[in-house]
Design an enzyme around this catalytic site. Structure first.
Site, PDB file in Angstrom:
ATOM      1  N   ALA A  55       0.889  -1.195   0.073  1.00 29.56           N
ATOM      2  CA  ALA A  55      -0.154   0.037   0.067  1.00 29.56           C
ATOM      3  C   ALA A  55       0.921   1.324   0.054  1.00 29.56           C
ATOM      4  CB  ALA A  55      -0.862  -0.154   1.168  1.00 29.56           C
TER       5      ALA A  55
ATOM      6  N   GLY B 272       0.893  -5.164   1.121  1.00 28.95           N
ATOM      7  CA  GLY B 272      -0.498  -5.508   0.149  1.00 28.95           C
ATOM      8  C   GLY B 272       0.233  -6.091  -1.155  1.00 28.95           C
TER       9      GLY B 272
ATOM     10  N   GLU C 105       0.041  -9.552  -0.900  1.00 28.99           N
ATOM     11  CA  GLU C 105      -1.395 -10.012  -0.504  1.00 28.99           C
ATOM     12  C   GLU C 105      -2.016 -10.370  -1.871  1.00 28.99           C
ATOM     13  OE1 GLU C 105      -2.201  -6.846   2.483  1.00 28.99           O
ATOM     14  OE2 GLU C 105      -3.552  -8.842   3.322  1.00 28.99           O
TER      15      GLU C 105
ATOM     16  N   GLU D 272       3.620  -5.404   7.145  1.00 36.98           N
ATOM     17  CA  GLU D 272       2.280  -4.314   7.605  1.00 36.98           C
ATOM     18  C   GLU D 272       2.700  -4.136   9.043  1.00 36.98           C
ATOM     19  OE1 GLU D 272       1.674  -6.745   5.316  1.00 36.98           O
ATOM     20  OE2 GLU D 272      -0.014  -6.176   4.031  1.00 36.98           O
TER      21      GLU D 272
HETATM   22  C1  LIG Z   1      -3.710  -2.010   0.629  1.00 34.22           C
HETATM   23  C2  LIG Z   1      -3.622  -2.345   1.923  1.00 34.22           C
HETATM   24  C3  LIG Z   1      -2.962  -3.354   2.272  1.00 34.22           C
HETATM   25  C4  LIG Z   1      -1.629  -3.636   2.962  1.00 34.22           C
HETATM   26  C5  LIG Z   1      -0.876  -2.337   3.797  1.00 34.22           C
HETATM   27  C6  LIG Z   1       0.386  -2.406   3.285  1.00 34.22           C
HETATM   28  O1  LIG Z   1       0.738  -2.952   2.076  1.00 34.22           O
HETATM   29  S1  LIG Z   1       1.412  -1.474   4.332  1.00 34.22           S
HETATM   30  C7  LIG Z   1       2.638  -1.243   3.267  1.00 34.22           C
HETATM   31  C8  LIG Z   1       3.840  -2.455   3.416  1.00 34.22           C
HETATM   32  N1  LIG Z   1       4.988  -2.179   2.704  1.00 34.22           N
HETATM   33  C9  LIG Z   1       6.128  -2.079   3.097  1.00 34.22           C
HETATM   34  O2  LIG Z   1       6.238  -2.046   4.277  1.00 34.22           O
HETATM   35  C10 LIG Z   1       7.404  -1.613   2.069  1.00 34.22           C
HETATM   36  C11 LIG Z   1       7.930  -0.361   2.621  1.00 34.22           C
HETATM   37  N2  LIG Z   1       9.120   0.132   1.789  1.00 34.22           N
HETATM   38  C12 LIG Z   1      10.450  -0.627   2.077  1.00 34.22           C
HETATM   39  O3  LIG Z   1      10.439  -1.599   2.854  1.00 34.22           O
HETATM   40  C13 LIG Z   1      11.490  -0.308   1.010  1.00 34.22           C
HETATM   41  O4  LIG Z   1      11.120   1.141   0.586  1.00 34.22           O
HETATM   42  C14 LIG Z   1      11.741  -0.832  -0.054  1.00 34.22           C
HETATM   43  C15 LIG Z   1      10.442  -1.122  -0.890  1.00 34.22           C
HETATM   44  C16 LIG Z   1      12.286  -2.175   0.152  1.00 34.22           C
HETATM   45  C17 LIG Z   1      12.687  -0.375  -1.267  1.00 34.22           C
HETATM   46  O5  LIG Z   1      13.794  -0.130  -0.462  1.00 34.22           O
HETATM   47  P1  LIG Z   1      15.074   0.879  -1.094  1.00 34.22           P
HETATM   48  O6  LIG Z   1      15.951   1.034   0.061  1.00 34.22           O
HETATM   49  O7  LIG Z   1      15.290   0.337  -2.360  1.00 34.22           O
HETATM   50  O8  LIG Z   1      14.375   2.252  -1.484  1.00 34.22           O
HETATM   51  P2  LIG Z   1      13.670   3.475  -0.313  1.00 34.22           P
HETATM   52  O9  LIG Z   1      13.481   2.790   0.743  1.00 34.22           O
HETATM   53  O10 LIG Z   1      14.508   4.571  -0.222  1.00 34.22           O
HETATM   54  O11 LIG Z   1      12.361   3.814  -1.067  1.00 34.22           O
HETATM   55  C18 LIG Z   1      12.374   4.595  -2.306  1.00 34.22           C
HETATM   56  C19 LIG Z   1      11.271   5.356  -2.149  1.00 34.22           C
HETATM   57  O12 LIG Z   1       9.914   4.841  -2.253  1.00 34.22           O
HETATM   58  C20 LIG Z   1       9.233   5.292  -1.142  1.00 34.22           C
HETATM   59  N3  LIG Z   1       8.427   4.074  -0.613  1.00 34.22           N
HETATM   60  C21 LIG Z   1       8.981   2.850  -0.362  1.00 34.22           C
HETATM   61  N4  LIG Z   1       7.858   2.075  -0.220  1.00 34.22           N
HETATM   62  C22 LIG Z   1       6.736   2.762  -0.295  1.00 34.22           C
HETATM   63  C23 LIG Z   1       5.344   2.315  -0.018  1.00 34.22           C
HETATM   64  N5  LIG Z   1       4.811   1.295   0.316  1.00 34.22           N
HETATM   65  N6  LIG Z   1       4.460   3.516   0.028  1.00 34.22           N
HETATM   66  C24 LIG Z   1       4.898   5.027  -0.440  1.00 34.22           C
HETATM   67  N7  LIG Z   1       6.469   5.078  -0.603  1.00 34.22           N
HETATM   68  C25 LIG Z   1       7.029   3.793  -0.497  1.00 34.22           C
HETATM   69  C26 LIG Z   1      10.200   5.688  -0.023  1.00 34.22           C
HETATM   70  O13 LIG Z   1       9.859   6.497   0.940  1.00 34.22           O
HETATM   71  C27 LIG Z   1      11.390   6.160  -1.021  1.00 34.22           C
HETATM   72  O14 LIG Z   1      10.704   7.603  -1.357  1.00 34.22           O
HETATM   73  P3  LIG Z   1      11.693   8.987  -1.318  1.00 34.22           P
HETATM   74  O15 LIG Z   1      10.848   9.866  -1.692  1.00 34.22           O
HETATM   75  O16 LIG Z   1      12.875   8.519  -2.328  1.00 34.22           O
HETATM   76  O17 LIG Z   1      12.444   8.993  -0.073  1.00 34.22           O
END
Ligand SMILES: CC/C=C\CC(=O)SCCNC(=O)CCNC(=O)[C@H](O)C(C)(C)COP(=O)(O)OP(=O)(O)OC[C@H]1O[C@@H](n2cnc3c(N)ncnc32)[C@H](O)[C@@H]1OP(=O)(O)O
Length: 734
Positions: free
Chosen positions: A61, A105, A108, A128
């Site tokens: 998400a 998500g 999921e 999550e």
């Molecule tokens: C639909 C509802 C159901 C379910 C709920 C959920 O899904 S909750 C979300 C669960 N997801 C996570 O926990 C993943 C979170 N993200 C990460 O762990 C890392 O960002 C990832 C994907 C492994 C990538 O890591 P990396 O080191 O390559 O990059 P970075 O972390 O710097 O991320 C790059 C930019 O993307 C933004 N971002 C990452 N994940 C999300 C997200 N889920 N939603 C929105 N934005 C996300 C992150 O903030 C960075 O943005 P920036 O502006 O460059 O700082």
């Protein structure tokens, strides 16, 4: 922000597009639903592949839309479950082609598909819970049906991420490829066209359960309580999985929904979720560093580091060598003493062997077929080949300066020179070199190969390129680098100072170490102040107090026992050290341990008698102290020092401090960090309490409220994200 469709023969390929990580916003989910419906009704399509653009399936998400927690993430999950359900019920096989990440998500969605094909380097997890919520789009109901109760319980309640090879062993995915994942998924799809799908629909699958399920759930809750203290979402995960076991699928989905909703209905759970999401973005925010002079992450490019050297193979040096080697950087490890060198080599080899085993267990053997080579040497001249040197000898200014003088003449003129210190003056060390712009502090935390935090201490002359290079290196090492200014003890340890003093004053006033530790551990800190001091070693602070004349031979004659220069001072830790009680390393400290080096802290009657006698000798009246008073007395001065650190431009924003505390000092993430916690408690409350404390204890200067805290309260306590604009960083080009 869309999903698009292309066809490859009879296979439709739906691509999720929402850069940078294909997060599932409302719009993205709507778009997937629309395309999915379209292909269901297209008679030319016989199978469907779902993938993500740019090598990432989906990071789940869109967390940016969670700010309004309570509405958005809740309805988004329901909406996503509609997509998952539609994919699952499809009469055409649906295959998830997983590259990069399938998290939250994102996973999921993949669970709603009939098959999952993943690239060997892909990472999968229901993360999550780490954001204070839990899988609400069917994840808690489908995962146990797919991989079994116990592995699902572990993954969901801890947010554990697994790599594709492990996912394959778990049965989470059906196939792993080292080649083009989408092509592999299309090929897979072509082979399953026309095959029966009923057994592939997780909603129809029974869960294989062990007979002692209730014990498993109860034990899991107890374990999670210990691991994550008061974090609510972990406990709710267990309830949702219990529902998966006890109820038919459709009812389980409703229960999952109800439990997720309960998070948004509980103020405490909502605050914890906000704190965790704040902590997530704070970690990304600190990578966009800035300095008071206006230099920032955009103003300089990092230099790649191919060869790094480490000087000194004590505990810290060994850990640093390990993390460099693990990042496949070539390492030159230098010692001046042959015996130390040999001990260092053995210790490093042992850690790397253990790391190899762990990596194999995590299915990473394929990717880490080699560590960076390590040359162990007594020859300082070998440093001439290093792009970057990290000096990690013990904390002694004269020794460090001597080493930096040598480095200045031996190393390549463009080599970066880093000092691993927890508080010494970077400028003084840089002053003996001919290249102060290439000198910087790298404060690693012990054990250096495990702890994620790196305080990157900019000296007056450190160039933006030097800062940028070390921040980039921290990322390569899998760490979070936070740029801080140069002052005694930098940020983390400086804020620890008042906190530890306050805790010791509580012992004078009538508390016992175990009482104080219990309150702070129940708050969520990984360790209370006394267990932590015993772990670090009481002798460390004692030596530094002797050095600065607060105790020991340099103490001026006539000094009062409980006062130094008019300020309150407690000699309790000095007395313990004089009695040889250094903590775990001597088997005795604030606690007693079963053996020298033991870890199990047991309250010590000797300490209790000693404190009793001490109070009697100094005619100190024992004051009853409530749990809340202990908490406020210890934490508010730590927070106050945080405001001082911000005001003095030592940290560039509250997020920097919080990232340091969450990753280096065991602060509970569901409390966001000390500055976030202050914002949740309310700045006026923190200020009022400090004012009272200071009025009653004018001999404790750290209780004097910070100017910045007063200023923010005067301005009506703006939200934390606006504090930065009150600091002296206006010239920041962010
Ligand atoms: C639909 C509802 C159901 C379910 C709920 C959920 O899904 S909750 C979300 C669960 N997801 C996570 O926990 C993943 C979170 N993200 C990460 O762990 C890392 O960002 C990832 C994907 C492994 C990538 O890591 P990396 O080191 O390559 O990059 P970075 O972390 O710097 O991320 C790059 C930019 O993307 C933004 N971002 C990452 N994940 C999300 C997200 N889920 N939603 C929105 N934005 C996300 C992150 O903030 C960075 O943005 P920036 O502006 O460059 O700082």
């Amino acid at each position: 922000m869309s999903a698009s469709k292309e066809t490859e023969g009879a296979v439709a390929v739906i691509t999720i597009r929402n850069p940078p990580v294909n997060a599932l916003s409302q719009q993205a989910v709507e778009s997937i639903l629309k395309v999915l419906k379209e292909v269901q009704f297209d008679p030319a399509v016989k199978a469907i592949v779902i993938c993500g653009e740019n090598g990432k399936f989906s990071a789940g998400a869109d967390i940016r839309t969670f700010e309004n927690i309570g509405q958005k993430s809740d309805s988004l999950s329901h909406f996503l479950e509609d997509v998952n359900s539609m994919a699952e019920k499809s009469e055409k096989p649906v295959i998830a082609a997983i590259e990069g990440v399938a998290l939250g998500g994102g996973l999921e969605l993949a669970l709603g598909c009939h098959y999952r094909v993943a690239h060997v380097k892909a990472r999968l997890g229901l993360t999550e819970v780490l954001l204070g919520i839990f899988p609400g789009a069917g994840g808690t109901q489908r995962l146990p049906r797919l991989i079994g109760l116990l592995p699902a319980l572990e993954m969901i309640t801890t947010g554990k991420i697994v790599f594709a090879p492990v996912a394959l062993k778990l049965g989470l995915i059906d196939s792993v490829t080292e080649d083009n994942t989408i092509k592999a998924a299309i090929h897979f799809a072509q082979n399953v066209i026309g095959k029966p799908l009923e057994s592939r629909r997780l909603c129809t699958k029974p869960i294989q359960c062990p007979p002692n399920m209730e014990t498993i759930f109860n034990d899991s809750k107890i374990k999670l309580k210990k691991l994550f203290h008061g974090a609510i979402s972990h406990q709710l995960c267990v309830e949702a999985i219990r529902a998966a076991v006890q109820l038919p699928f459709a009812e389980g989905i409703l229960k999952e929904r109800e439990l997720l909703f309960s998070i948004f209905n509980s103020e405490q759970a909502r605050d914890q979720a906000k704190a965790r999401q704040y902590a997530f973005f704070a970690e990304r925010r600190v990578t966009k560093w800035t300095t008071p002079s206006g230099a920032n992450w955009k103003s300089a490019s990092p230099h790649p580091i191919g060869v790094a050297a480490v000087i000194g193979l004590g505990t810290m040096g060994r850990g640093i060598v390990v993390c460099l080697a693990k990042a496949q950087i070539q390492v030159i490890a230098v010692e001046q003493d042959g015996k130390q060198l040999e001990m260092g080599r053995k210790a490093v080899t042992k850690i790397l062997e253990r790391e190899t085993l762990t990596m194999q267990q995590r299915g990473l053997a394929l990717m880490s077929d080699s560590f960076g080579s390590i040359t162990f040497t007594l020859d300082f001249n070998s440093l001439k080949n290093a792009d970057l040197v990290i000096e990690a000898v013990y904390e002694n200014m004269a020794l460090k300066k001597e080493i930096f003088k040598q480095l200045s003449s031996i190393c390549m003129p463009e080599a970066f020179l880093c000092t691993n210190t927890s508080g010494l003056n970077i400028d003084e060390i840089a002053s003996v070199t001919g290249r102060p712009h290439l000198v910087i502090g790298t404060h690693f935390f012990s054990p250096a190969h495990i702890m994620k935090l790196l305080e990157v201490v900019r000296g007056y002359h450190s160039s933006p390129t030097t800062i940028s290079t070390v921040i980039n290196l921290s990322k390569v090492l899998g760490k979070i680098g936070v740029v801080v200014g140069n002052c005694p003890s930098f940020v983390g340890n400086r804020m620890m100072g008042p906190y530890l003093h306050q805790a010791i004053f509580l012992l004078e006033d009538g508390c016992y170490p175990e009482e104080v530790d219990k309150v702070l551990e129940e708050f969520g800190l990984a360790m209370g102040p006394f267990r932590m001091s015993d772990l670090v070693g009481l002798d460390v602070g004692w030596r530094s107090r002797m050095e600065s004349g607060l105790t020991g031979p340099k103490l001026l004659p006539g000094a009062l026992v409980r006062q130094r220069e008019g300020k309150r001072y407690s000699p309790l830790p000095d007395i313990l050290c004089e009695k040889g009680r250094f903590g775990q390393k001597t088997g005795r400290g604030w606690y007693q341990y079963e053996t020298v080096g033991g870890r199990n802290a047991v309250p010590d009657p000797w300490v209790q008698n000693f404190l009793h006698d001490y109070r009697k000798a100094h005619t100190i009246k024992q004051k009853p102290t409530s749990q809340n008073e202990i908490l406020e007395w210890c934490l508010y001065p730590l927070i106050n020092e945080g405001f001082n650190v911000l005001e003095e431009e030592i940290a560039s924003g509250p997020e920097d401090i919080d990232v340091i505390y969450n990753n280096g000092y065991g602060w509970p993430r569901h409390m966001g960090g000390p500055m976030f916690y202050a914002s949740m408690v309310g700045l006026p409350k923190v200020l009022t309490k400090l004012e009272v404390f200071y009025e009653n204890n004018p001999d404790i200067p750290s209780l004097k409220p910070s100017g910045l805290l007063k200023k923010l309260v005067k301005q009506g306590s703006p939200p934390l994200k606006e504090w930065r604009s009150q600091l002296g960083y206006q010239n920041s080009k962010l």
